[in-house]
Motif scaffolding. Sequence first.
Motif, short mmCIF file in Angstrom:
data_model
loop_
_atom_site.label_atom_id
_atom_site.label_comp_id
_atom_site.label_asym_id
_atom_site.label_seq_id
_atom_site.Cartn_x
_atom_site.Cartn_y
_atom_site.Cartn_z
N LEU A 186 26.43 -24.43 -29.05
CA LEU A 186 25.73 -23.17 -29.26
C LEU A 186 26.66 -21.98 -29.08
N VAL A 187 27.45 -21.99 -28.01
CA VAL A 187 28.31 -20.83 -27.76
C VAL A 187 29.41 -20.74 -28.80
N LEU A 188 29.91 -21.88 -29.27
CA LEU A 188 30.97 -21.86 -30.28
C LEU A 188 30.43 -21.31 -31.61
N VAL A 189 29.27 -21.79 -32.02
CA VAL A 189 28.68 -21.33 -33.28
C VAL A 189 28.27 -19.86 -33.16
N GLY A 190 27.62 -19.50 -32.05
CA GLY A 190 27.17 -18.13 -31.87
C GLY A 190 28.31 -17.14 -31.82
#
Length: 402
Positions: A186-190
Motif C-alpha cells: 500500500l505505501v509503495l503504490v500510494g
Amino acid sequence: MLSPSHAPSYATVLRTRHAGRTFGAALLGRLSYGMVSLSLMLAVKDATGSYSVAGAVMALFGATSVFLSPARAALIDRYGPRRALPPMGAAYALLLSALAYATWQPGASGLRLGALAVTAGACTPPLGPVMRTVWSSLVPDRELLQRAYSLDGVAEELLFVTGPLLMGLLVRFAEPAAGVAVSAALVLVGASALVSSPALRGTSGRPSGTTPPPSGPSGKRLLGDVGLRHAAVVSAGVGLCLGALDLLLVAFTEAIHQGASVAWVLAALSAGSAVGGLAYGALSWRMPSRLRLTALGTALGVSSVAAGVSPNVYVLVAVVTVAGLFVAPAITTAYLIADESVGAGSRTQAGAWVNTALNAGSSGGTAAVGLLVGRLPLTVCFTLAAAPVLLCAAFTFGRDRR
C-alpha cells in the motif's frame, strides 16, 4: 466568533484540479499506517511467542518513526517530494517486506526483528505532511485550505479505524505477516502515485544547477517561531490527553463491569471527532487561529475531566462524544498555524513537528497513565490526563497575552 460559510464547500475542494487524484493517492499510502501497527504486533507475537518481544519491537518501530519525522520532512523540503519520497517509500516497503518474511514462520530472532523495525521506522515516508503541503499549493485561499485540512484530518482518522478492521478480516484467511506485506504494498503504490501527480510538478526541490545549502532550517530555528511553537506545545498536550484517554476508557468500562462496551465508547470518540472536524471546516471563523487552538484544547481537557465522573456507560458515551468534537478541530487548527507560521520551503517540516508532538504526546500519555491506573482513583486519573492540555493551553494563552 463564527458564522456559516458562504465560501465553496468540501465538494469544491475535491473538484480543485488534481486534488482528487493526489488526495486519493496519499490516502492509499496512509492506509498502510492504519494497518501496520496491529499487523506487525500480531506477526511478531506469533513468530516469537512473546508479547514482551512484540511490545518492544513496536516501541522501537514507533519511536524511530515518530521522532525522526521532522528529519525526513526536512529532506522533503530540501529536495522536494519527487526526489525524496521514492527512495523513502521503496526502503520502507522493502524493510516491511523483510519483516513480513522474517515473521511468516515461528522462531524469528527478537534482535533481528528489532533491528528491522528500527530501520523501517526511520524510513517511514511522511505522506501526511507532504499532502498538507500540497493542499497549501492547490488551495491557497485560507478558508478553502481550512476545509481541505479538515477533510484531510477526518479522512486520516477514518483510515486508522478502517485499517484494524481490514486487518481483522485479513487474519481470518492468512497469517498476520500477510498484513505487514499488504502494508508494504500500500505505501509503495500510494507514494508512487502521489509523486506522479501533476500537483507535485512545482515541488521538485531546488532548481537544477543550484547548490543546496549544507542543511535546511534546523528544528530549533523553526520552533523559534512563536506560532509553530504554540501549535506544537498544544498538540503535545492534546496527544497526552488522547493517549491517556484511550487506556482510561478501557479501565472505566471494566471497573463498572461493562468491558464489552468499550468498543462503543471508543467509536463515540472517533465519531465525535469526525463530526466536529467536518463542522469546523464548514464554518468561517473570526477568532484568531492561535486563540482558537487554545479554546479547543481547553474544551477537550474539560470534557475529559467530565468523562471521569460519568455515573454510567451511557453518560460516558455522551460525554466522550462531546470530547471528540474538539479533537479534529484542534489538530486541524494546529496544522493551519504551522502552515502559516513558516515559509513555503519549510512547510512539510513544520507540519511534521506538529505531527511529532501529537504522536509523542499520545505515546507518553498512554505510558504515564498505565503507571497510575490501579494506584489512584479513576476520577483522579482522568483529571491528571486532562491536566497537560489544560496547562499547555493556559501557558500559551498567557504568553500570547504578554
